[in-house]
Write an enzyme that holds these catalytic residues in place. Structure first.
Site, PDB file in Angstrom:
ATOM      1  CD  GLU A  78     -52.814 -11.204  18.524  1.00  0.00           C
ATOM      2  OE1 GLU A  78     -53.059 -11.724  17.421  1.00  0.00           O
ATOM      3  OE2 GLU A  78     -52.345 -11.841  19.490  1.00  0.00           O
ATOM      4  CG  HIS A  94     -49.486 -13.750  18.833  1.00  0.00           C
ATOM      5  ND1 HIS A  94     -50.407 -13.712  19.853  1.00  0.00           N
ATOM      6  CD2 HIS A  94     -48.594 -14.698  19.166  1.00  0.00           C
ATOM      7  CE1 HIS A  94     -50.088 -14.595  20.771  1.00  0.00           C
ATOM      8  NE2 HIS A  94     -48.981 -15.218  20.379  1.00  0.00           N
ATOM      9  CB  CYS A 107     -51.071 -18.010  20.497  1.00  0.00           C
ATOM     10  SG  CYS A 107     -49.494 -18.649  21.040  1.00  0.00           S
TER      11      CYS A 107
END
Ligand code: GLN
Length: 195
Positions: free
Chosen positions: A173, A171, A79
């Protein structure tokens, strides 16, 4: 192997947690000295303007480039990290590492309220589709010849690589799915094998 996570701002801990789940050691990178003895670097999501300005102030931009230019230091931007790695950016961007020949259009997936999640097929990871979380994500408007698309969402490339460099506009994560993190570790293993 030790993976550095640029720890200036953004979802640093979330990346750390994913690598630890895979049994990979990490180091939070807060100064240019912290870049020594690392196998690769993750630039997390957050605010690219803030991360970029502080990278400059701490003298980290040149230092990251010094390692990256060896061709044996994989870098993955998620991002905001994708924006910092792009050669070209639509909208303000004080810092540019220019490691990936793409044009990133900041916030082009819409504002915070229009953040969304999509199931994205990623051939390099195999099934099932990946639960991709987009938060004020950039769109990749152009890709150079050296860039290989790895995933698409609504006809837009959302994951791409170029040699040792990887970008995702979403994302990984923020999910429980460790496959993109594992993919990055494989890139590090490849870079080490080529030494
Ligand atoms: N919109 C942010 C930027 O332009 C990126 C958002 C994110 O990393 N989740 O830097």
């Amino acid at each position: 192997m030790r993976v550095g996570i640029l720890a200036i701002q953004g979802d640093v801990r979330e990346h750390e947690r994913m690598f630890h789940r895979l049994g990979i050691a990490t180091k939070l990178v807060r100064s240019k000295e912290h870049l020594q003895d690392l196998s690769g670097l993750v630039i997390p999501g957050g605010e690219s303007t803030t991360i970029g300005m502080l990278m400059q102030e701490y003298g980290m931009t040149e230092e990251v480039l010094k390692y990256a230019r060896t061709g044996q230091f994989p870098v993955w931007g998620t991002c905001a990290g994708l924006i910092l790695m792009a050669t070209e950016v639509v909208g303000p961007s004080p810092t540019r590492l220019a490691l990936m020949d793409i044009t990133a259009d900041r916030n082009a997936w819409g504002r915070q309220v229009s953040s969304f999640e999509a199931e994205v097929p990623i051939a390099a990871l195999g099934p099932p589709d990946f639960p991709a979380v987009f938060i004020r994500a950039p769109r990749i408007r152009r890709m150079g010849d050296t860039v290989v698309p790895l995933a698409k969402c609504q006809d837009d490339v959302v994951m791409a690589e170029s040699g040792p460099f990887l970008v995702t506009s979403f994302h990984p994560e923020l999910t429980e799915d460790v496959r993109v993190h594992r993919y990055f570790i494989e890139k590090i293993e490849e870079a080490r094998a080529n030494r």
